[in-house]
Design a protein around this motif. Structure first.
Motif, PDB file in Angstrom:
ATOM      1  N   UNK A  88       0.794  -1.227   0.000  1.00  0.00           N
ATOM      2  CA  UNK A  88       0.000   0.000   0.000  1.00  0.00           C
ATOM      3  C   UNK A  88       0.827   1.277   0.000  1.00  0.00           C
ATOM      4  N   UNK A  89       2.137   1.179   0.036  1.00  0.00           N
ATOM      5  CA  UNK A  89       2.987   2.372   0.117  1.00  0.00           C
ATOM      6  C   UNK A  89       2.735   3.337  -1.027  1.00  0.00           C
ATOM      7  N   UNK A  90       2.731   2.835  -2.245  1.00  0.00           N
ATOM      8  CA  UNK A  90       2.532   3.703  -3.417  1.00  0.00           C
ATOM      9  C   UNK A  90       1.104   4.242  -3.458  1.00  0.00           C
ATOM     10  N   UNK A  91       0.126   3.402  -3.140  1.00  0.00           N
ATOM     11  CA  UNK A  91      -1.270   3.842  -3.101  1.00  0.00           C
ATOM     12  C   UNK A  91      -1.435   5.012  -2.130  1.00  0.00           C
ATOM     13  N   UNK A  92      -0.870   4.885  -0.945  1.00  0.00           N
ATOM     14  CA  UNK A  92      -0.998   5.941   0.062  1.00  0.00           C
ATOM     15  C   UNK A  92      -0.422   7.261  -0.448  1.00  0.00           C
ATOM     16  N   UNK A  93       0.715   7.194  -1.138  1.00  0.00           N
ATOM     17  CA  UNK A  93       1.328   8.410  -1.681  1.00  0.00           C
ATOM     18  C   UNK A  93       0.445   9.063  -2.736  1.00  0.00           C
ATOM     19  N   UNK A  94      -0.270   8.256  -3.508  1.00  0.00           N
ATOM     20  CA  UNK A  94      -1.067   8.764  -4.618  1.00  0.00           C
ATOM     21  C   UNK A  94      -2.442   9.282  -4.217  1.00  0.00           C
ATOM     22  N   UNK A  95      -2.900   8.980  -3.018  1.00  0.00           N
ATOM     23  CA  UNK A  95      -4.225   9.436  -2.587  1.00  0.00           C
ATOM     24  C   UNK A  95      -4.239  10.953  -2.477  1.00  0.00           C
ATOM     25  N   UNK A  96      -5.195  11.569  -3.142  1.00  0.00           N
ATOM     26  CA  UNK A  96      -5.330  13.016  -3.155  1.00  0.00           C
ATOM     27  C   UNK A  96      -6.209  13.432  -1.981  1.00  0.00           C
ATOM     28  N   UNK A  97      -5.633  13.397  -0.800  1.00  0.00           N
ATOM     29  CA  UNK A  97      -6.371  13.703   0.414  1.00  0.00           C
ATOM     30  C   UNK A  97      -5.380  14.162   1.472  1.00  0.00           C
TER      31      UNK A  97
END
Length: 166
Positions: A71-80
């Protein structure tokens, strides 16, 4: 090249939680983590994947395998501006026993998130095996009278016999 985690831990004289190296993989960041005692709590199930508002963070439960590095990359990409925490399986370091049931995992993970966030609404997410765990967490939280802000299952899961959360 293979990494012997036990040899690394012995040399550093610290528990090395490798998921933290995926958050910002630079030499400077790794050196800072090695010198920072707080980053090496291998028994902890909550791993901070993204800084942000702690009011109602997003909790992402591990898939099969138990790690949250997926989930590391997903977390970085979340626009929040919301903080994101990965919930890692207990016992991956061999120092604690693995949970035996989904219900046991869900209960332990709820206890961990409630230490950080006392009451709902809770924002939960996962994929793979974690979707089943998130479903059980939502069910248990609902029984406790807690509110759910989001229950996000990122893929199709096997048939679940429990009543769907509201």
């Amino acid at each position: 090249m293979t990494v012997d985690k036990n040899a690394s831990e012995q040399k550093l004289q610290k528990d090395v939680n490798l998921v933290n190296f995926f958050r910002e993989p630079t030499i400077e960041h790794m050196a800072q983590m090695i010198s920072d005692e707080a980053e090496y709590e291998s028994g902890a199930s909550l791993i901070k994947l993204k800084d942000g508002s702690e009011t109602h963070p997003l909790f992402i439960v591990h898939p099969s395998g138990g790690g949250v590095h997926h989930y590391s990359e997903l977390a970085k990409l979340l626009d929040s501006d919301r903080a994101v925490y990965g919930i890692q399986a207990q016992g991956l370091d061999g120092k604690m026993e693995l949970h035996k049931t989904i219900e046991e995992m869900a209960s332990a993970y709820i206890q961990s998130i409630r230490e950080l966030q006392k009451s709902g609404p809770y924002y939960l997410c996962s994929w793979s095996l974690g979707s089943i765990i998130v479903h059980e967490m939502a069910r248990q939280l609902e029984v406790m009278g807690e509110k759910l802000g989001l229950v996000l299952q990122l893929d199709q899961t096997p048939f679940i016999t429990h009543k769907s959360p509201k």
